[in-house]
Design a protein around this motif. Sequence first.
Motif, PDB file in Angstrom:
ATOM      1  N   ALA A   1       0.836  -1.203   0.000  1.00  5.55           N
ATOM      2  CA  ALA A   1       0.000   0.000   0.000  1.00  5.55           C
ATOM      3  C   ALA A   1       0.869   1.251   0.000  1.00  5.55           C
ATOM      4  O   ALA A   1       0.597   2.219  -0.731  1.00  5.55           O
ATOM      5  CB  ALA A   1      -0.921  -0.003   1.229  1.00  5.55           C
ATOM      6  N   LEU A   2       1.930   1.231   0.804  1.00  6.17           N
ATOM      7  CA  LEU A   2       2.861   2.359   0.832  1.00  6.17           C
ATOM      8  C   LEU A   2       3.544   2.522  -0.520  1.00  6.17           C
ATOM      9  O   LEU A   2       3.727   3.644  -1.016  1.00  6.17           O
ATOM     10  CB  LEU A   2       3.897   2.150   1.932  1.00  6.17           C
ATOM     11  CG  LEU A   2       4.906   3.279   2.155  1.00  6.17           C
ATOM     12  CD1 LEU A   2       4.202   4.526   2.641  1.00  6.17           C
ATOM     13  CD2 LEU A   2       5.963   2.847   3.162  1.00  6.17           C
ATOM     14  N   ALA A   3       3.911   1.397  -1.141  1.00  7.21           N
ATOM     15  CA  ALA A   3       4.563   1.421  -2.452  1.00  7.21           C
ATOM     16  C   ALA A   3       3.662   2.051  -3.506  1.00  7.21           C
ATOM     17  O   ALA A   3       4.121   2.838  -4.343  1.00  7.21           O
ATOM     18  CB  ALA A   3       4.955   0.002  -2.860  1.00  7.21           C
TER      19      ALA A   3
ATOM     20  N   GLY B   1       2.410   7.271   1.728  1.00  8.52           N
ATOM     21  CA  GLY B   1       3.372   7.161   0.640  1.00  8.52           C
ATOM     22  C   GLY B   1       3.229   8.294  -0.358  1.00  8.52           C
ATOM     23  O   GLY B   1       4.226   8.846  -0.848  1.00  8.52           O
ATOM     24  N   LEU B   2       1.983   8.657  -0.667  1.00  6.01           N
ATOM     25  CA  LEU B   2       1.726   9.769  -1.582  1.00  6.01           C
ATOM     26  C   LEU B   2       2.263  11.074  -1.017  1.00  6.01           C
ATOM     27  O   LEU B   2       2.916  11.861  -1.731  1.00  6.01           O
ATOM     28  CB  LEU B   2       0.219   9.883  -1.836  1.00  6.01           C
ATOM     29  CG  LEU B   2      -0.260  11.065  -2.675  1.00  6.01           C
ATOM     30  CD1 LEU B   2       0.323  11.005  -4.077  1.00  6.01           C
ATOM     31  CD2 LEU B   2      -1.791  11.096  -2.726  1.00  6.01           C
ATOM     32  N   ILE B   3       2.032  11.304   0.270  1.00  5.35           N
ATOM     33  CA  ILE B   3       2.454  12.555   0.905  1.00  5.35           C
ATOM     34  C   ILE B   3       3.972  12.679   0.952  1.00  5.35           C
ATOM     35  O   ILE B   3       4.535  13.729   0.617  1.00  5.35           O
ATOM     36  CB  ILE B   3       1.857  12.666   2.318  1.00  5.35           C
ATOM     37  CG1 ILE B   3       0.338  12.859   2.235  1.00  5.35           C
ATOM     38  CG2 ILE B   3       2.497  13.824   3.086  1.00  5.35           C
ATOM     39  CD1 ILE B   3      -0.364  12.775   3.574  1.00  5.35           C
ATOM     40  N   ILE B   4       4.663  11.603   1.359  1.00  7.06           N
ATOM     41  CA  ILE B   4       6.111  11.716   1.497  1.00  7.06           C
ATOM     42  C   ILE B   4       6.782  11.872   0.130  1.00  7.06           C
ATOM     43  O   ILE B   4       7.851  12.487   0.032  1.00  7.06           O
ATOM     44  CB  ILE B   4       6.718  10.508   2.250  1.00  7.06           C
ATOM     45  CG1 ILE B   4       6.446   9.191   1.517  1.00  7.06           C
ATOM     46  CG2 ILE B   4       6.200  10.446   3.669  1.00  7.06           C
ATOM     47  CD1 ILE B   4       7.080   7.991   2.200  1.00  7.06           C
ATOM     48  N   GLN B   5       6.150  11.359  -0.920  1.00  7.15           N
ATOM     49  CA  GLN B   5       6.716  11.539  -2.255  1.00  7.15           C
ATOM     50  C   GLN B   5       6.448  12.945  -2.780  1.00  7.15           C
ATOM     51  O   GLN B   5       7.334  13.574  -3.369  1.00  7.15           O
ATOM     52  CB  GLN B   5       6.137  10.503  -3.215  1.00  7.15           C
ATOM     53  CG  GLN B   5       6.705  10.574  -4.632  1.00  7.15           C
ATOM     54  CD  GLN B   5       8.138  10.103  -4.722  1.00  7.15           C
ATOM     55  OE1 GLN B   5       8.776   9.797  -3.708  1.00  7.15           O
ATOM     56  NE2 GLN B   5       8.656  10.029  -5.926  1.00  7.15           N
ATOM     57  N   MET B   6       5.248  13.448  -2.566  1.00  3.54           N
ATOM     58  CA  MET B   6       4.886  14.772  -3.081  1.00  3.54           C
ATOM     59  C   MET B   6       5.566  15.899  -2.316  1.00  3.54           C
ATOM     60  O   MET B   6       5.694  17.008  -2.829  1.00  3.54           O
ATOM     61  CB  MET B   6       3.359  14.959  -3.032  1.00  3.54           C
ATOM     62  CG  MET B   6       2.600  14.090  -4.018  1.00  3.54           C
ATOM     63  SD  MET B   6       3.121  14.340  -5.734  1.00  3.54           S
ATOM     64  CE  MET B   6       2.687  16.060  -5.990  1.00  3.54           C
TER      65      MET B   6
END
Length: 213
Positions: free
Chosen positions: A46-48, A124-129
């Motif tokens: 899910a994190l991926a 995961g979306l937040i830490i990437q963005m």
Amino acid sequence: MDSVSIYLPGILLAYSAFLISIASPGPNVLAVIGTSMDVGRKSGMALALGVSCGSFCWAMLTVLGLSALLSTYAMALTVIKVGGGLYLLWLAYKSFKAAGQKSDLTAKALEGGDRSPTGYFLRGLIIQMTNPKAALAWIAIISIGLTEGAPIWVGMAIVIGTSVLSVVIHLIYAISFSTPVMVRLYGKARRVIQLALGSFFAFAGIKLLSSQN
């Protein structure tokens, strides 16, 4: 068909740059690995997917932004390529430096306690963005494949291809590295991988800086 043959080499090089860039786990990938190991494969996956979704968003924003910029200022492509080339050379330096270090792969689960699969996806979306380095990386990757006057489908092909690669590779990390054995195996091959990464980034950076289009 002639149009495809003209732009295909650049598109494939952009794919290669992206693929190589995630072959060396950064903080986001390490979080995926650590979450799979400590919490479970489902949470890691899910994190991926969240990280991959963030990569897609960055890719889209970069393509649309560069396309709009180039449609107004054609000479901006030269500046973008110089910046992208220098960034790739910086990544090459970091990879060669990492190859000389003795530190092992350190993967840790995200802090803050267990979450639902949706929670891990959003995390995961937040830490990437919110990763400023992602913007620089995508500018470098997209600029490799774009040339002056390139049609919009070139940028979209890069976005779609890298998005598919992102989902596949991040899920492979989540599934394969859910056991400590894989982490140890990767750790043994880390220096060779970093040297290969450094060589590729140096090649791509020099190619981008020497490009005339």
